[in-house]
Design an enzyme around this catalytic site. Structure first.
Site, PDB file in Angstrom:
ATOM      1  N   ASP A 206       0.862  -1.232  -0.013  1.00 61.26           N
ATOM      2  CA  ASP A 206       0.025  -0.133   0.043  1.00 61.26           C
ATOM      3  C   ASP A 206       1.019   1.249  -0.152  1.00 61.26           C
ATOM      4  O   ASP A 206       2.067   1.222   0.283  1.00 61.26           O
ATOM      5  CB  ASP A 206      -0.974  -0.030   1.175  1.00 61.26           C
ATOM      6  CG  ASP A 206      -0.162  -0.103   2.539  1.00 61.26           C
ATOM      7  OD1 ASP A 206       0.912  -0.865   2.576  1.00 61.26           O
ATOM      8  OD2 ASP A 206      -0.698   0.705   3.621  1.00 61.26           O
TER       9      ASP A 206
ATOM     10  N   GLU B 156      -0.425  -2.043   5.191  1.00 61.02           N
ATOM     11  CA  GLU B 156       0.453  -1.782   6.409  1.00 61.02           C
ATOM     12  C   GLU B 156       0.362  -0.588   6.938  1.00 61.02           C
ATOM     13  O   GLU B 156       0.348  -0.471   8.346  1.00 61.02           O
ATOM     14  CB  GLU B 156       1.889  -2.184   5.752  1.00 61.02           C
ATOM     15  CG  GLU B 156       2.955  -2.309   6.986  1.00 61.02           C
ATOM     16  CD  GLU B 156       3.289  -0.883   7.596  1.00 61.02           C
ATOM     17  OE1 GLU B 156       3.457  -0.508   8.905  1.00 61.02           O
ATOM     18  OE2 GLU B 156       3.262   0.117   6.944  1.00 61.02           O
ATOM     19  N   GLU B 157       0.104   0.545   6.101  1.00 65.63           N
ATOM     20  CA  GLU B 157       0.105   1.892   6.799  1.00 65.63           C
ATOM     21  C   GLU B 157      -1.117   2.140   7.647  1.00 65.63           C
ATOM     22  O   GLU B 157      -1.251   3.058   8.431  1.00 65.63           O
ATOM     23  CB  GLU B 157       0.240   2.799   5.672  1.00 65.63           C
ATOM     24  CG  GLU B 157       1.391   2.729   4.894  1.00 65.63           C
ATOM     25  CD  GLU B 157       2.507   3.430   5.665  1.00 65.63           C
ATOM     26  OE1 GLU B 157       2.408   4.028   6.685  1.00 65.63           O
ATOM     27  OE2 GLU B 157       3.593   3.231   5.288  1.00 65.63           O
TER      28      GLU B 157
ATOM     29  N   HIS C  74       7.732   9.026   4.148  1.00 64.10           N
ATOM     30  CA  HIS C  74       6.683   9.833   4.506  1.00 64.10           C
ATOM     31  C   HIS C  74       6.722  11.318   4.038  1.00 64.10           C
ATOM     32  O   HIS C  74       5.924  12.061   4.261  1.00 64.10           O
ATOM     33  CB  HIS C  74       5.846   9.613   5.850  1.00 64.10           C
ATOM     34  CG  HIS C  74       5.428   8.290   6.115  1.00 64.10           C
ATOM     35  ND1 HIS C  74       4.345   7.969   7.046  1.00 64.10           N
ATOM     36  CD2 HIS C  74       5.975   7.066   5.806  1.00 64.10           C
ATOM     37  CE1 HIS C  74       4.361   6.584   7.079  1.00 64.10           C
ATOM     38  NE2 HIS C  74       5.197   6.103   6.535  1.00 64.10           N
TER      39      HIS C  74
END
Length: 413
Positions: free
Chosen positions: A101, A159-160, A386
């Site tokens: 993801d 996962e995020e 990020h």
């Protein structure tokens, strides 16, 4: 130690390197294809389609029939995929996990392969993880004679957040056949290209979050005696929460309590009747599970009672800490040393208070999660994870695939 792993079949490791290097252009092509088409958690339909397409091209069949040596299953935890490669010889079952993801971030990189999906970006390297896993699947599918047993490559969604590992486990991804050990990697811009961060024990922290609303009694700023000031109450809570780490947690155990949001008030001369705050808790020691939550509520409740205020607290335990098994970590360390070819390239003290739902897999079976250095400042590829300009040196893709393949050869030799 690593010497306990079977070595019944001799493999020329130089041939592995040559084969992976020949695959490098494809790894880059796959990664860039995925980078242009990022998708959020549990919405990775394009990504899953791409993975399935490649598996089919390489002879994988979509089936649950365990007699089929190259097979895959779709739709696990909505968009997850598991590809299974079985050798002709009996042996152990090893799992390899990759997350798929992306993040809700607008990309700022001016590159030909920049995101084509507005407001969504692969800003954490999961496109690279998927490409590395595909490369590993490709190599193993064409070299089944070089190992014994079975390898299950798990392409995980979300996962995020909210987390795809746990639902995949609940849907049986570690069963039929049962996975005996598991490993995974994270491309890591906190380490330079050519290094590997691997350690026994805790690598990443537990992730817990809380939201709290304080209810006081509003009024005129010039008449505080008629009110219960929610801001004053909340300010005392914020300060007092810091004593959990400073005075309640053993100083040998690292922990973090962070209040990241605080909202209250509407005017300079009005005492607010409510205040809202939220924050995160991180720790490595699994024994702290539940303890910090208990102390947070005790502190909030005590301060509110002393001021005549009320509170509502929501507390969520998201991910447990990532705990590596000593034996599997030794295996990864020995293989990584062969790949980076210098002891200085192995970074043992690489812990981070970041979290990962790989932790759920490691709770089920012994395994190792490790960091693969991917930063290259000379190419302006060192922005943190990020960040809207995050990118990494794609040389790391081949290194990751080589580490996985060599681990398979050693574990399932």
């Amino acid at each position: 130690m690593v010497s306990t792993f079977p070595h019944t079949h001799s493999v020329d490791v130089s041939q592995i390197r040559l084969a992976i290097r020949a695959l490098q252009p494809q790894l880059v092509e796959w990664r860039r294809h995925l980078h242009q088409r990022p998708e959020l958690g549990f919405k990775e339909q394009l990504t899953a389609n791409f993975v399935a397409q490649k598996l089919q091209e390489w002879g994988f069949e979509q089936t649950l029939d365990t007699s089929v040596p190259l097979r895959y299953q779709r739709g696990i935890a909505k968009t997850g995929i598991v590809a299974t490669i079985s050798s002709n010889r009996p042996g152990p079952v090893l799992g390899i996990r990759a997350d798929m993801d992306a993040l809700p971030i607008q990309e700022e990189n001016e590159v030909p392969y920049r995101s084509q999906h507005d407001g969504i970006m692969h800003a954490c390297g999961h496109d690279g993880h998927t490409a590395i896993a595909l490369g590993t699947a490709y190599y193993l599918a064409h070299h089944r004679e070089d190992f014994a047993g079975t390898v299950k490559i798990i392409f995980q969604p979300a996962e995020e957040g909210p987390g795809g590992a746990k639902p995949m486990i609940e849907e049986g991804v570690l069963k039929n056949p049962d996975v005996e050990a598991i490993m995974g990697l994270h491309l890591w811009n906190n380490l330079p290209l050519g290094t590997v961060g691997v350690r026994t024990g805790a690598l990443m922290a537990a992730v817990e979050v809380f939201q709290c609303t304080i209810f006081g009694k509003g009024g005129h700023g010039a008449m505080p005696h008629q009110t219960v000031d929610s801001i004053v109450v909340s300010a005392q809570i914020v300060n007092a929460l810091q004593t959990i780490v400073a005075r309640n947690v053993d100083p040998i155990d690292s922990a973090v309590v962070t209040v990241g949001e605080f909202h209250a008030g509407t005017a300079h001369n009005v005492i607010a009747d409510t205040a809202r705050m939220s924050g995160t808790v991180r720790y490595f020691n699994p024994k702290l599970e539940g303890y910090v939550e208990k102390r947070i509520e005790q502190i909030i409740g005590g301060i509110c009672q002393s001021h005549g205020a009320r509170y509502e607290l929501e507390y969520l335990q998201l991910y447990p800490p990532v705990i590596n098994d000593a034996k599997i970590a030794d295996l990864v360390r020995s293989v990584a040393l062969e790949v980076v070819e210098t002891p200085a390239g192995i970074v043992p003290e690489c812990q981070t208070m970041g979290g990962e739902d790989m932790a759920f897999f490691l709770q089920q079976v012994p395994g190792c999660y490790f960091f693969l250095g991917s930063a290259n400042p000379s190419k302006d590829l060192a922005y943190p994870h990020h960040h809207p300009r995050f990118d990494f040196d794609e040389t790391a893709l081949g290194m990751g695939a080589e580490i996985f393949v060599r681990c398979v050869e050693k574990f399932c030799g």
